[in-house]
Design a protein around this motif. Structure first.
Motif, short mmCIF file in Angstrom:
data_model
loop_
_atom_site.label_atom_id
_atom_site.label_comp_id
_atom_site.label_asym_id
_atom_site.label_seq_id
_atom_site.Cartn_x
_atom_site.Cartn_y
_atom_site.Cartn_z
N GLY A 75 -24.15 -48.15 9.37
CA GLY A 75 -24.10 -49.55 9.76
C GLY A 75 -22.72 -50.04 10.16
N GLY A 76 -21.89 -49.15 10.67
CA GLY A 76 -20.54 -49.52 11.08
C GLY A 76 -19.47 -49.18 10.05
N ASN A 77 -19.88 -48.74 8.85
CA ASN A 77 -18.92 -48.44 7.79
C ASN A 77 -18.04 -47.23 8.12
OD1 ASN A 77 -19.64 -50.58 6.14
ND2 ASN A 77 -21.23 -49.40 5.09
N GLY A 97 -18.17 -56.60 13.93
CA GLY A 97 -19.40 -57.35 14.18
C GLY A 97 -19.89 -57.97 12.89
N SER A 98 -20.96 -58.72 12.97
CA SER A 98 -21.51 -59.34 11.77
C SER A 98 -21.91 -58.28 10.76
CB SER A 98 -22.71 -60.21 12.14
OG SER A 98 -23.69 -59.43 12.81
N ILE A 102 -21.93 -58.27 6.55
CA ILE A 102 -23.21 -58.06 5.88
C ILE A 102 -23.15 -56.83 4.99
CG2 ILE A 102 -25.64 -57.52 6.27
CD1 ILE A 102 -25.41 -59.26 8.86
N ASN A 103 -22.49 -55.77 5.44
CA ASN A 103 -22.43 -54.52 4.67
C ASN A 103 -21.82 -54.70 3.29
OD1 ASN A 103 -23.65 -53.11 6.71
ND2 ASN A 103 -21.77 -52.18 7.48
N ILE A 163 -32.60 -53.20 8.95
CA ILE A 163 -32.21 -53.76 7.66
C ILE A 163 -30.72 -54.08 7.67
CG2 ILE A 163 -31.96 -53.25 5.19
CD1 ILE A 163 -34.50 -51.55 5.47
N GLY A 164 -30.40 -55.29 7.28
CA GLY A 164 -29.02 -55.72 7.22
C GLY A 164 -28.49 -56.31 8.51
#
Length: 180
Positions: A75-77, A97-98, A102-103, A163-164
């Protein structure tokens, strides 16, 4: 997904404070060499396209190359961690990003603290969230939609990027909101 109130408030406060925390970074000779912009998603995704457009714009104005590097995963992590581990010299940037905000609420253990380890330098866009239905749908207003949903709970479906994602959390917040 049930988002605890405290996590929701932290997420909201963080999202609201991020633009206000932007720091002005200027140096007459920056950049002297190519700058990497890390994108935590695959090429062709919205954040990637935005980063490429910004990179081209910066090249034209600063006469130095801005290289877009995709580091997808978690998720971008994965991309965020690459930037956190990079030398803090201003030559490795993260396209945020958002998902990054959120993460923080979705992952119990990250190898970095997004608020502590990432310093914002510019806000380059905003994305409004809207509710849409097919024109043939019987509800034309939000109160009509809520009434229809209560009367027909098994007839509705909802789509999001996963999700997320922002759309997923919007749907969860809408579902959790007190409706009169």
């Amino acid at each position: 997904m049930k988002l605890p109130r405290r996590q929701f408030l932290h997420l909201t406060a963080g999202a609201a404070a991020l633009p206000a925390m932007a720091r002005v970074a200027s140096a007459l000779d920056y950049p002297r060499r190519p700058v990497r912009i890390i994108v935590g998603f695959v090429a062709g995704q919205n954040l990637d396209i935005t980063a490429r457009l910004i990179g081209q714009w910066l090249l034209e104005r600063l006469s130095q190359q801005f290289v877009i590097e995709n580091r997808p995963g978690a998720g971008g992590n994965v991309g965020a961690e690459v930037v956190v581990r990079a030398t803090p010299d201003g030559y490795t940037l993260l396209a945020v990003g958002s998902n990054n905000m959120i993460n923080v609420t979705l992952y119990e253990k990250l190898n970095f603290d997004f608020i502590r380890d990432i310093a914002p330098v510019a806000s380059i866009g905003r994305v409004p969230q809207v509710m849409e239905v097919n024109p043939s749908f019987p509800a034309k207003t939000v109160p009509e939609f809520i009434a229809y949903a209560r009367a027909n709970p098994d007839k509705l479906s909802f789509a999001s990027a996963g999700i997320g994602s922002t759309a997923h959390l919007d749907g969860e917040l809408f579902q959790a909101a007190p409706m009169q």
